[in-house]
Design a protein around this motif. Sequence first.
Motif, PDB file in Angstrom:
ATOM      1  N   VAL A  92       0.858  -1.181   0.000  1.00 34.63           N
ATOM      2  CA  VAL A  92       0.000   0.000   0.000  1.00 34.63           C
ATOM      3  C   VAL A  92       0.893   1.230   0.000  1.00 34.63           C
ATOM      4  N   ALA A  93       0.584   2.154  -0.905  1.00 36.68           N
ATOM      5  CA  ALA A  93       1.285   3.435  -0.960  1.00 36.68           C
ATOM      6  C   ALA A  93       0.262   4.536  -0.727  1.00 36.68           C
ATOM      7  N   GLU A  94       0.591   5.423   0.211  1.00 41.63           N
ATOM      8  CA  GLU A  94      -0.258   6.574   0.490  1.00 41.63           C
ATOM      9  C   GLU A  94       0.591   7.809   0.240  1.00 41.63           C
ATOM     10  N   GLY A  95       0.015   8.793  -0.438  1.00 40.56           N
ATOM     11  CA  GLY A  95       0.818   9.968  -0.725  1.00 40.56           C
ATOM     12  C   GLY A  95       0.011  11.162  -1.184  1.00 40.56           C
ATOM     13  N   THR A  96       0.736  12.124  -1.728  1.00 35.00           N
ATOM     14  CA  THR A  96       0.132  13.359  -2.221  1.00 35.00           C
ATOM     15  C   THR A  96       0.664  13.645  -3.616  1.00 35.00           C
ATOM     16  N   SER A  97      -0.027  14.560  -4.296  1.00 32.90           N
ATOM     17  CA  SER A  97       0.361  14.935  -5.649  1.00 32.90           C
ATOM     18  C   SER A  97      -0.100  16.361  -5.927  1.00 32.90           C
ATOM     19  N   HIS A  98       0.377  16.877  -7.036  1.00 32.79           N
ATOM     20  CA  HIS A  98      -0.122  18.144  -7.564  1.00 32.79           C
ATOM     21  C   HIS A  98      -0.083  18.052  -9.083  1.00 32.79           C
ATOM     22  N   GLY A  99      -0.755  18.963  -9.725  1.00 33.22           N
ATOM     23  CA  GLY A  99      -0.758  18.966 -11.183  1.00 33.22           C
ATOM     24  C   GLY A  99      -1.826  19.873 -11.732  1.00 33.22           C
ATOM     25  N   GLU A 100      -2.147  19.627 -12.999  1.00 29.08           N
ATOM     26  CA  GLU A 100      -3.195  20.415 -13.640  1.00 29.08           C
ATOM     27  C   GLU A 100      -4.131  19.489 -14.395  1.00 29.08           C
ATOM     28  N   HIS A 101      -5.398  19.619 -14.074  1.00 27.45           N
ATOM     29  CA  HIS A 101      -6.494  18.908 -14.717  1.00 27.45           C
ATOM     30  C   HIS A 101      -7.068  19.839 -15.777  1.00 27.45           C
ATOM     31  N   THR A 102      -7.822  19.313 -16.712  1.00 27.90           N
ATOM     32  CA  THR A 102      -8.448  20.182 -17.715  1.00 27.90           C
ATOM     33  C   THR A 102      -9.387  21.197 -17.065  1.00 27.90           C
ATOM     34  N   ASP A 103      -9.887  20.904 -15.846  1.00 25.95           N
ATOM     35  CA  ASP A 103     -10.752  21.836 -15.122  1.00 25.95           C
ATOM     36  C   ASP A 103      -9.978  22.842 -14.280  1.00 25.95           C
ATOM     37  N   GLY A 104      -8.672  22.651 -14.132  1.00 27.82           N
ATOM     38  CA  GLY A 104      -7.867  23.575 -13.347  1.00 27.82           C
ATOM     39  C   GLY A 104      -6.788  22.852 -12.553  1.00 27.82           C
ATOM     40  N   PRO A 105      -5.921  23.616 -11.884  1.00 25.35           N
ATOM     41  CA  PRO A 105      -4.813  23.025 -11.122  1.00 25.35           C
ATOM     42  C   PRO A 105      -5.276  22.477  -9.778  1.00 25.35           C
ATOM     43  N   ALA A 115      -8.568  17.618  -3.789  1.00 22.36           N
ATOM     44  CA  ALA A 115      -7.836  16.498  -4.365  1.00 22.36           C
ATOM     45  C   ALA A 115      -6.342  16.591  -4.069  1.00 22.36           C
ATOM     46  N   GLY A 116      -5.655  15.508  -4.351  1.00 25.69           N
ATOM     47  CA  GLY A 116      -4.212  15.467  -4.193  1.00 25.69           C
ATOM     48  C   GLY A 116      -3.739  14.445  -3.188  1.00 25.69           C
ATOM     49  N   ARG A 117      -4.629  13.988  -2.324  1.00 22.16           N
ATOM     50  CA  ARG A 117      -4.282  12.907  -1.396  1.00 22.16           C
ATOM     51  C   ARG A 117      -4.837  11.612  -1.999  1.00 22.16           C
ATOM     52  N   TRP A 118      -4.045  10.567  -1.953  1.00 22.79           N
ATOM     53  CA  TRP A 118      -4.453   9.325  -2.595  1.00 22.79           C
ATOM     54  C   TRP A 118      -3.861   8.131  -1.850  1.00 22.79           C
ATOM     55  N   CYS A 119      -4.383   6.960  -2.167  1.00 27.24           N
ATOM     56  CA  CYS A 119      -3.877   5.707  -1.629  1.00 27.24           C
ATOM     57  C   CYS A 119      -4.056   4.643  -2.709  1.00 27.24           C
ATOM     58  N   ASP A 120      -2.984   3.910  -2.999  1.00 29.75           N
ATOM     59  CA  ASP A 120      -3.031   2.825  -3.985  1.00 29.75           C
ATOM     60  C   ASP A 120      -2.728   1.516  -3.284  1.00 29.75           C
ATOM     61  N   VAL A 121      -3.518   0.505  -3.578  1.00 31.88           N
ATOM     62  CA  VAL A 121      -3.284  -0.834  -3.050  1.00 31.88           C
ATOM     63  C   VAL A 121      -2.836  -1.701  -4.229  1.00 31.88           C
ATOM     64  N   PRO A 138     -11.518  11.983  -7.610  1.00 29.06           N
ATOM     65  CA  PRO A 138     -11.217  12.312  -9.003  1.00 29.06           C
ATOM     66  C   PRO A 138     -11.640  13.723  -9.410  1.00 29.06           C
ATOM     67  N   ASP A 139     -12.195  14.494  -8.493  1.00 30.99           N
ATOM     68  CA  ASP A 139     -12.550  15.893  -8.758  1.00 30.99           C
ATOM     69  C   ASP A 139     -11.320  16.753  -8.499  1.00 30.99           C
ATOM     70  N   TYR A 140     -10.329  16.606  -9.379  1.00 33.09           N
ATOM     71  CA  TYR A 140      -9.025  17.237  -9.161  1.00 33.09           C
ATOM     72  C   TYR A 140      -9.110  18.739  -8.931  1.00 33.09           C
ATOM     73  N   ALA A 141      -9.925  19.443  -9.688  1.00 34.94           N
ATOM     74  CA  ALA A 141      -9.974  20.906  -9.584  1.00 34.94           C
ATOM     75  C   ALA A 141     -10.928  21.401  -8.498  1.00 34.94           C
ATOM     76  N   GLY A 142     -11.561  20.492  -7.763  1.00 35.05           N
ATOM     77  CA  GLY A 142     -12.425  20.889  -6.652  1.00 35.05           C
ATOM     78  C   GLY A 142     -13.694  21.611  -7.074  1.00 35.05           C
ATOM     79  N   LYS A 143     -14.242  21.263  -8.225  1.00 35.66           N
ATOM     80  CA  LYS A 143     -15.448  21.937  -8.740  1.00 35.66           C
ATOM     81  C   LYS A 143     -16.743  21.340  -8.181  1.00 35.66           C
ATOM     82  N   ASP A 144     -16.699  20.108  -7.689  1.00 37.50           N
ATOM     83  CA  ASP A 144     -17.902  19.429  -7.224  1.00 37.50           C
ATOM     84  C   ASP A 144     -18.195  19.803  -5.776  1.00 37.50           C
ATOM     85  N   THR A 145     -18.629  21.033  -5.564  1.00 39.60           N
ATOM     86  CA  THR A 145     -18.899  21.503  -4.200  1.00 39.60           C
ATOM     87  C   THR A 145     -20.395  21.651  -3.917  1.00 39.60           C
TER      88      THR A 145
END
Length: 154
Positions: A92-105, A115-121, A138-145
């Motif tokens: 299991v890997a738990e971590g953070t990320s950053h980037g740019e989605h088509t909806d925004g950074p 978004a930006g916190r994730w966990c992969d099994v 998966p709402d990387y740009a935080g638009k689903d409020t």
Amino acid sequence: MALSRQTMTDEQRKSVALEYLKAFDNGGTTSSGGSILDLFAPDAQVMFPKWGIAEGHEAIGRMFADVGGTLKSIKHHYAEFTWIFSGGDLVVAEGTSHGEHTDGPWRAGVPDWAAGRWCDVFEIRDWLIQRCFIYLDPDYAGKDTARYPWLRAN
């Protein structure tokens, strides 16, 4: 899934998982110049939220094209990962990320709920990823409020 032929250490499994994450950051190309799909067993399963489960190279490639097509860039923060080993094939890997989605950074922690916190099994055997279930928002740009009262209030 194929029967196991080789015994792997936790560090070896971790190296396969890291190669996958770095390939994802590199547009699907591994450090040796191969495809990210080369890291997966032929009958592997990958789950991504709001996409579902992809099984086999063709479906996994379609999933990565769909998800990757929404990302302009992504960078995982390798130095901050937390690793959990099962003593078997699971990592299991738990971590953070950053980037740019088509909806925004996005950047983990900005704001804290976004978004930006994730966990992969991962299930890794014979130097191949047998299963990777990805848990993140998966709402990387935080638009689903609008659907969340505590976010609408802010």
